[in-house]
Scaffold this motif. Structure first.
Motif, short mmCIF file in Angstrom:
data_model
loop_
_atom_site.label_atom_id
_atom_site.label_comp_id
_atom_site.label_asym_id
_atom_site.label_seq_id
_atom_site.Cartn_x
_atom_site.Cartn_y
_atom_site.Cartn_z
N ASN A 1 0.68 -1.23 -0.13
CA ASN A 1 -0.09 -0.11 -0.20
C ASN A 1 0.93 1.28 0.04
OD1 ASN A 1 -1.31 2.21 1.20
ND2 ASN A 1 -3.14 0.87 1.60
N PRO A 2 0.90 2.00 -0.92
CA PRO A 2 1.80 3.15 -1.26
C PRO A 2 1.74 4.20 -0.08
CG PRO A 2 0.22 3.32 -2.97
CD PRO A 2 0.00 1.99 -2.44
N ASP A 3 0.73 4.50 0.39
CA ASP A 3 0.06 5.52 1.40
C ASP A 3 0.84 5.10 2.74
OD1 ASP A 3 -0.77 7.11 -0.47
OD2 ASP A 3 -2.99 6.40 0.12
N LYS A 4 0.32 3.73 3.33
CA LYS A 4 0.83 3.07 4.31
C LYS A 4 2.36 2.99 4.29
CE LYS A 4 -3.37 0.66 5.41
NZ LYS A 4 -3.93 -0.48 5.86
N ARG A 5 2.85 2.92 3.27
CA ARG A 5 4.49 2.48 3.17
C ARG A 5 5.27 4.00 3.29
NH1 ARG A 5 7.59 -1.38 0.56
NH2 ARG A 5 9.67 -0.67 -0.16
N SER A 6 4.68 4.85 2.51
CA SER A 6 5.21 6.24 2.84
C SER A 6 5.28 6.59 4.19
CB SER A 6 4.59 7.05 1.87
OG SER A 6 4.99 8.40 1.92
N CYS A 7 4.07 6.40 4.84
CA CYS A 7 4.04 6.83 6.08
C CYS A 7 5.13 6.17 6.81
CB CYS A 7 2.71 6.69 6.56
SG CYS A 7 2.24 7.11 8.42
N VAL A 8 5.26 4.82 7.01
CA VAL A 8 6.20 4.23 7.88
C VAL A 8 7.55 4.65 7.56
CG1 VAL A 8 7.10 2.11 8.60
CG2 VAL A 8 4.70 2.21 8.04
N LEU A 9 7.80 4.71 6.12
CA LEU A 9 9.34 5.41 5.63
C LEU A 9 9.64 6.76 6.42
CD1 LEU A 9 9.39 4.41 1.86
CD2 LEU A 9 11.10 3.80 3.69
N GLN A 10 8.54 7.50 6.37
CA GLN A 10 8.87 8.74 7.08
C GLN A 10 9.23 8.44 8.60
OE1 GLN A 10 5.92 11.82 6.07
NE2 GLN A 10 5.66 10.80 4.09
N ILE A 11 8.28 7.86 9.12
CA ILE A 11 8.66 7.52 10.69
C ILE A 11 10.17 6.83 10.75
CG2 ILE A 11 8.16 6.19 12.71
CD1 ILE A 11 5.21 6.32 11.55
N CYS A 12 10.62 6.01 9.85
CA CYS A 12 11.69 5.34 10.20
C CYS A 12 12.93 6.45 9.86
CB CYS A 12 12.12 4.32 9.02
SG CYS A 12 11.17 2.64 9.24
N ARG A 13 12.57 7.19 9.04
CA ARG A 13 13.57 8.22 8.72
C ARG A 13 13.71 9.11 9.77
NH1 ARG A 13 11.56 8.97 2.64
NH2 ARG A 13 12.87 7.31 1.57
N ARG A 14 12.56 9.81 10.27
CA ARG A 14 12.41 10.52 11.55
C ARG A 14 13.13 10.11 12.72
NH1 ARG A 14 6.80 12.89 14.41
NH2 ARG A 14 8.01 14.23 15.97
N PHE A 15 12.79 8.86 13.13
CA PHE A 15 13.67 8.25 14.39
C PHE A 15 14.90 7.42 14.12
CE2 PHE A 15 9.15 9.04 15.20
CZ PHE A 15 9.50 9.57 16.50
N ASP A 16 15.36 7.42 12.66
CA ASP A 16 16.31 6.68 12.24
C ASP A 16 16.43 5.26 12.86
OD1 ASP A 16 19.04 6.69 11.25
OD2 ASP A 16 20.28 7.22 12.99
N VAL A 17 15.23 4.65 12.37
CA VAL A 17 14.96 3.10 12.60
C VAL A 17 15.69 2.39 11.46
CG1 VAL A 17 13.59 1.45 12.95
CG2 VAL A 17 13.23 3.67 13.73
#
Length: 390
Positions: A357-373
């Motif tokens: 799901n592109p929207d969900k995937r994009s959301c998680v990608l942003q979180i990973c970048r923000r918290f450096d996961v």
């Protein structure tokens, strides 16, 4: 009257009570508290009930609770009339006549009525520890007041079930208790001893078979990860073997999380317990499911702690599909695995296919970048998220 003939003085009834826990599958059940806390209360992975005393509520108090809820359920249904759904107006009208000290019973009645009043769960952690005759009396009163209910259930410890006479367990089933939830956690004696479960594999098997023979449904809870790095394989193999011998109606997975206020956390911090990384836990779950043979249990993954909510289904037919989902995860690139782990723990992904799901995937990608996961630190991130789910 002589001292010997005097009746014991009951504690003062202080109103309707509800305990802190219930199985995920009982989310819409009416909760009736029969015991307070847990008579064992030594499992190292469990933070609930610590620094509290176990007690059995007087039957008279439980009957009072049931009668109070019945009174408000009856009132709500009378006000709602032929309406198919309970509305705010119905609730407000019923609330005009709440008797002193019965607000909690009213709230329980409202919540239960809103969800269809199909099931009742008897609390707390091991309520079958009470006298069988008292349990029969309580269940019969529930059935008398709510004859339309479809299910009455309870938690029970295996060692408690093993001590109940077969005829007493059948009397309880005949009265109306039709499902028991047991925290098997593991079928490995090594693991059970390590986490101070206070029961053996043999007792687990004896108790499970006894519940089924009494005519009740049986839900057995399994805790992936409980064996740690050292015993993960033994944990998977022995647990599957125990369940193959029991053939419960339900096998429910609830992955290990280690809250800071549990004894297991102390062992984890000291290095006495080595927690499985999530990839190893996934391999353990695969091995466990692969070893489930000759049974027709329903495997359920109905808990937020589980990485694979879609790994469930009726055995043996769903077995290959469950293994295929886990294999799909295990063969992903580390970056994709990390993305799914984060999305699942944050409730953005519910199943593996949500990665597409592109929207969900994009959301998680942003979180990973923000918290450096990253794949290197994702287990630490996941661990903190899981503590909040207990």
């Amino acid at each position: 009257m002589t001292q010997a003939n005097k009746k014991p003085v009951l504690p003062v009834y202080e109103g309707f009570e509800q305990g802190p826990i219930r199985p995920p599958s009982e989310a819409y059940s009416l909760l009736i508290r029969v015991t307070r806390n847990c008579p064992w209360n030594r499992c190292t992975f469990c933070p609930v009930y610590k620094n509290t005393r176990f007690s059995i509520r007087p039957v008279e108090h439980i009957i009072n609770d049931i009668d109070a809820v019945h009174k408000y359920v009856k009132r709500l249904l009378q006000i709602a009339g032929d309406s198919p759904q309970l509305t705010r107006a119905h609730i407000t009208a019923a609330a005009q006549k709440i008797e002193f000290g019965e607000f909690d019973a009213f709230q329980a009645a409202v919540r239960w009525a809103m969800y269809g009043m199909r099931s009742i769960f008897i609390q707390d952690a091991n309520s079958l520890v009470i006298k069988p005759s008292d349990m029969v009396k309580i269940i019969r009163h529930l059935v008398e007041k709510f004859p339309f209910i479809e299910r009455i259930t309870s938690y029970a410890r295996s060692d408690t079930i093993a001590r109940i006479k077969e005829e007493d367990l059948k009397r309880i089933a005949k009265a109306g208790l039709n499902r028991i939830h047991i925290g098997l956690e593991s079928g490995s004696d090594q693991v059970l001893k390590q986490v101070q479960k206070g029961v053996t594999k043999a007792i687990h098997i004896e108790a499970g078979l006894k519940v089924i023979a009494a005519g009740m449904e049986l839900s057995e809870y399994v805790m992936p990860g409980l064996g740690g790095k050292t015993l993960w394989e033994t944990h998977a193999l022995e647990t599957a073997d125990a369940l193959n011998r029991i053939n419960p109606h339900f096998i429910r997975m609830r992955t290990l999380a280690i809250p800071n206020d549990s004894k297991l956390y102390e062992d984890y911090r000291s290095g006495a317990f080595e927690k499985c990384p999530e990839l190893l836990t996934a391999k353990e779950i695969r091995l466990f499911i692969q070893q489930l043979k000759g049974i027709d249990s329903m495997v359920k993954s109905d808990h937020i702690l589980n990485l694979f909510q879609d790994v469930e289904g009726k055995l043996p037919w769903a077995k290959e599909d469950m293994l295929r989902i886990i294999d799909s995860f295990l063969t992903m690139l580390p970056e994709q695995q990390c993305l799914y782990q984060v999305g699942r723990r944050l409730g953005i992904f519910m199943e593996l296919k949500d990665l597409r799901n592109p929207d969900k995937r994009s959301c998680v990608l942003q979180i990973c970048r923000r918290f450096d996961v990253t794949p290197e630190n994702v287990d630490s991130f996941v661990e903190e998220q899981m503590k909040g789910f207990i």
